[in-house]
Structure formats: C-alpha cells, structure tokens
Design a protein around this motif. Sequence first.
Motif, short mmCIF file in Angstrom:
data_model
loop_
_atom_site.label_atom_id
_atom_site.label_comp_id
_atom_site.label_asym_id
_atom_site.label_seq_id
_atom_site.Cartn_x
_atom_site.Cartn_y
_atom_site.Cartn_z
N PRO A 151 -1.95 25.23 39.06
CA PRO A 151 -3.20 24.72 39.65
C PRO A 151 -4.38 25.67 39.71
CG PRO A 151 -1.32 24.00 40.94
CD PRO A 151 -0.80 24.99 39.95
N ALA A 152 -4.15 26.98 39.71
CA ALA A 152 -5.27 27.91 39.89
C ALA A 152 -5.75 28.55 38.59
CB ALA A 152 -4.87 29.00 40.88
N GLU A 176 -7.55 24.17 41.61
CA GLU A 176 -7.96 25.44 42.22
C GLU A 176 -8.57 26.39 41.19
OE1 GLU A 176 -4.58 27.04 44.35
OE2 GLU A 176 -3.84 24.99 44.64
N GLY A 177 -8.65 25.94 39.94
CA GLY A 177 -9.21 26.76 38.87
C GLY A 177 -10.38 26.04 38.22
N SER A 178 -10.50 26.20 36.89
CA SER A 178 -11.62 25.58 36.18
C SER A 178 -11.29 25.43 34.71
CB SER A 178 -12.89 26.43 36.34
OG SER A 178 -12.71 27.69 35.70
N ASN A 206 -14.97 20.92 38.49
CA ASN A 206 -14.52 22.24 38.03
C ASN A 206 -14.47 22.32 36.51
OD1 ASN A 206 -12.37 20.42 37.83
ND2 ASN A 206 -10.83 22.04 38.13
#
Length: 273
Positions: A37-38, A61-63, A90
Amino acid sequence: MPSTANYVHGYQPSVLRSHTWRSAANSAAYLLPYITPAMNILDVGCGPGTITMDLANLVPEGSAIGLECESAQEVIQQAASVAQEKSIRNVEFTTGDAHKLPFEDNTFDITHAHQVLQHVKNPVLVLREMARVTKPNGYVAVRSTDFRGFAWWPETEGMDAWRELYLKVMRKNDGIPDSGRRLHLWAREAGLPRGDRMRKSVGTWCFATEEEVAWWSSLWAERLLESRFRESALKDGLVTETELQAASRAWKEWGASEDAWFLAWHGELVCHV
C-alpha cells in the motif's frame, strides 16, 4: 520518448479503444503480488492511464505517476481529467523520454512498462533507466507482446498476410514486434539481476466469446485504416492501399466466423533490483 521512440499506431480513437480497455487485472496481473500500500510507482508509456490509475488505487498510502511521450499531450490531459473525475488523488501524469527518464536515482519502489519496449529504439537503455530510478530492493517490471507468436482460428491467408504486413511496418519504424521473447535478454544486457531475482512469465489475452471476437476484430479492421499505422504503412511504399484494405477485410471476415478464436501472448519480467 519523442526522438527515440516511434509509436507506429498513434493515439487515434481506433487505438485508444483497446488502450482504455487495459487494466491492472488484465494487463499487469503478474506484478500485483509485489505491490504494497505505501509504494511509489512509475508507469512508463502509460497511454490513457487506465493501468496507472488501477495501480494508484492499490497504493493508497503511496502514489503513481504515468509518463508518456511529448506527442501524447492530449492523451495525458484526458487521463488526468479521468483521474480527477474518479477522485483518484494519488496519481499524476507527465511527459518525458523513456531513454532519459526525468527523475532522480532511487525514486520509485516499482517502475513498470506495458507494451513499451517493442516501440523504443533502444530497449536496453530504457531498462537501465528504469533500474536507475528504482530504489534498491525495488522492482522493474515489463510486459511486451509477441506478434510472431499470435495464434488464431480459423487460419486464413488474409490473416497471415495481415501479420506479415504488420511485421514489415513495425520493423521499418524501428519497432521490435517479437519483443515478448526477448525481455530477459535485454534485462541481462542492461545489467539487471538474474537468477532468483529475475522472474519470467507469460500472460495472455484470449478473445473467444462472440462479444470479445466482435470487439477485437472490428478494432483491428478500423485501426488498419483509421490510425497513424496507415500513414506509417504507406510511406516509403512499404504497402499499398489495396493491401491495407485487404487486411482490414481479413479481420472482418475472421471476426464473422462462428468459430473465431484469438490468442495474444506477452512476455513478462519482474526484476528485483
């Protein structure tokens, strides 16, 4: 990718019909087990961004960043608009050269490219650039089709002639239409890790239902006559208008068969850098 890639199809509606169909599920399933997720992900050669947006949804939670060539400004703007409509916050889209990525070293957890290496002039350099911008312990992931390996039923002279025509046009435009079987070789030449840090696989698109066959056949029949491919094919006398028309008819005739079936396979590679 402006001077170092030549996307023979262009970005006309007949082409984007297939590009917007692509998703992480049907075009990047081999990569999904590696995503957490990140993560921050770069999608090289993102087209209309459908895969990029799917990847962004997998990293809340990231991009994710989608990169396309300068000539695809309109497509990139459309992708950004769709992302905004879908409230995907994101993800962003930009342009640049895949042979000289506009990012610092060690920027992304995953650097991904779908159906890109068959169109670039130097796939080894592109892979080196993808590795450069990938963080240590991250992943470089590529998927590329292999037109010489496509299979279909019924087998007809018209469809065989279409493939030979397509291979001729691709090669004249510095493309590599059998790129799917070469990914691991290019990765080795690019200095990417081998052994248990290089995972090789094959993915497929199979068009078998009446609806799938109708969509796939009409798409190609149209693309041959109403995309940049036509211009590329006709320049330098590579093929004639008559041959293009015949190839388009061959696709329609194939699609009209009640027994029509088509297999497109893709080489897939994930390198743990």
